[in-house]
Design an enzyme around this catalytic site. Structure first.
Site, PDB file in Angstrom:
ATOM      1  N   SER A 288       0.797  -1.214   0.000  1.00  0.00           N
ATOM      2  CA  SER A 288       0.000   0.000   0.000  1.00  0.00           C
ATOM      3  C   SER A 288       0.834   1.270   0.000  1.00  0.00           C
ATOM      4  O   SER A 288       1.482   1.582  -0.982  1.00  0.00           O
ATOM      5  CB  SER A 288      -0.940  -0.055   1.189  1.00  0.00           C
ATOM      6  OG  SER A 288      -2.127   0.591   0.873  1.00  0.00           O
ATOM      7  N   LYS A 313      -1.258  -3.892  -3.152  1.00  0.00           N
ATOM      8  CA  LYS A 313      -2.451  -3.316  -2.519  1.00  0.00           C
ATOM      9  C   LYS A 313      -2.494  -1.841  -2.860  1.00  0.00           C
ATOM     10  O   LYS A 313      -1.797  -1.040  -2.277  1.00  0.00           O
ATOM     11  CB  LYS A 313      -2.389  -3.526  -1.003  1.00  0.00           C
ATOM     12  CG  LYS A 313      -3.478  -2.774  -0.238  1.00  0.00           C
ATOM     13  CD  LYS A 313      -4.842  -3.356  -0.506  1.00  0.00           C
ATOM     14  CE  LYS A 313      -5.909  -2.740   0.385  1.00  0.00           C
ATOM     15  NZ  LYS A 313      -6.183  -1.343   0.104  1.00  0.00           N
TER      16      LYS A 313
END
Length: 373
Positions: A288, A313
């Site tokens: 992320s 992600k």
């Protein structure tokens, strides 16, 4: 360049551990075990507390309308998120990851924590938590049991029984959870032959991470390089990831993302150190906001990435208040690197892929870039 599409497992909803990326004024991503991925309300979403980071959960997207990363959190869980935004959590100081064969192993042990005062070491296999086997379970569930959510014991002072495979023998011990301060940034000077520099380990992007990274860069001796270690970084406040990028860039694009189809832009602040040699370590636990940072430094030609492909992600969730103080998250968009590469389901492929411990190769690359004294 991005590699082939990759299946990204989803973390369980309402399960005592989070693995999420949220946008509402700031983007946040989380993953924690015995700590907690953090989030707040009214525009302040979850962030990963640093300690006890996890890898992948289960994919039960079909039970949630096809939203792989959507989830619902109770009011109590969000209170834990609030604390984790500041890097505080209740746990034992273990970071976990899932092996390809389903076994769970210790990725890191926090210094000064209950685990840090025990015999537990990175690489140990976690066999069970309070008698429940760890192998084959989603890391999120193991994390939740470490924290005590399953038994309602997620408080400082409560015991947790662990069994681990340690140095060829089975290690059984009982630790007591403590309120810990996550060490999101650890900087150490190193020397390997003619190569010298500073290794900056960023475990998660909690509040103040960007400032601490910039300070570590300023304290690095002239002519020496920086080894930025994002391995196992489960994400965090994207504002802090952008702040970290600003330590190495003189302004410019960090990422773009969309919310309900409208494109937004994240930009670095001017004045970063653009001349110092920089190598970034990544692996499958880099997620992320960590992927956002790595992708930006790679696309902008600022760093050489070494290691293995990152998690993948890159979706954006938005929180929504529910009756009784609960909060629901729904996916509303995706983010892209400066060159327009999507991250979600793909990850970031390093410039130099290395199996196993990539740090020696990373130091060699840093030396080749001129990092030395």
């Amino acid at each position: 360049m991005s590699g082939p599409a990759r299946y990204v497992p989803r973390r369980r909803a309402r399960c005592g551990a989070a693995l999420t990326l949220v946008f509402a004024g700031v983007l946040v991503t989380g993953a924690a075990a015995g700590s907690w991925s953090a989030a707040g309300r009214h525009g302040v979403p979850p962030v990963p507390a640093a300690g006890e980071v996890l890898g992948a959960g289960t994919d039960d997207a079909g039970r949630h309308g096809g939203d792989r990363w959507g989830a619902v959190y109770s009011a109590e869980e969000y209170q834990g998120f609030q604390r984790a935004l500041d890097g505080a959590y209740v746990g034992v100081g273990l970071s976990l990851r899932s092996r390809g064969d389903g076994r769970i192993e210790v990725a890191d042990v926090q210094r000064g924590s209950p685990a840090g005062r025990s015999e537990i070491a990175a690489g140990d296999e976690l066999l069970s938590v309070d008698g429940a086997g760890a192998a084959g379970r989603p890391v999120t569930e193991v994390v939740s049991r470490l924290r005590g959510d399953y038994a309602g014991t997620a408080r400082a002072g409560t015991p947790v029984r662990l069994a681990l495979r340690h140095g060829g023998r089975t290690l059984r011990l009982t630790l007591r959870r403590e309120r810990l301060s996550a060490q999101s940034v650890v900087a150490d000077r190193f020397r390997a032959g003619r190569t010298a520099g500073t290794k900056i380990k960023v475990g998660a992007f909690t509040r103040g991470t960007g400032v601490r990274v910039r300070q570590a860069v300023r304290e690095t001796a002239p002519g020496e390089g920086v080894l930025l270690d994002l391995r196992g970084n489960s994400g965090g406040l994207v504002t802090e990831a952008v702040g970290t990028a600003s330590a190495f860039l003189d302004g410019g694009l960090v990422a773009t993302y969309d919310v309900h189809g409208r494109e937004r832009v994240l930009r670095a602040a001017p004045g970063g150190d653009t001349g110092r040699p920089l190598v970034v370590l990544v692996d499958g636990g880099t997620m992320s906001a960590g992927e956002l940072l790595a992708g930006a430094l790679q696309d902008r030609g600022r760093a050489v990435l070494v290691g293995s492909r990152t998690f993948g992600k890159g979706s954006v969730q938005m929180p929504r208040d529910l009756p009784g103080g609960a909060v629901a998250e729904q996916t509303v968009g995706r983010y892209r690197t400066p060159s327009g590469r999507p991250v979600d389901g793909r990850g970031i492929t390093p410039d130099l892929e290395v199996e196993g411990d990539a740090e020696p190769r990373a130091r060699a690359v840093l030396g080749g870039l001129g990092g030395g004294s």
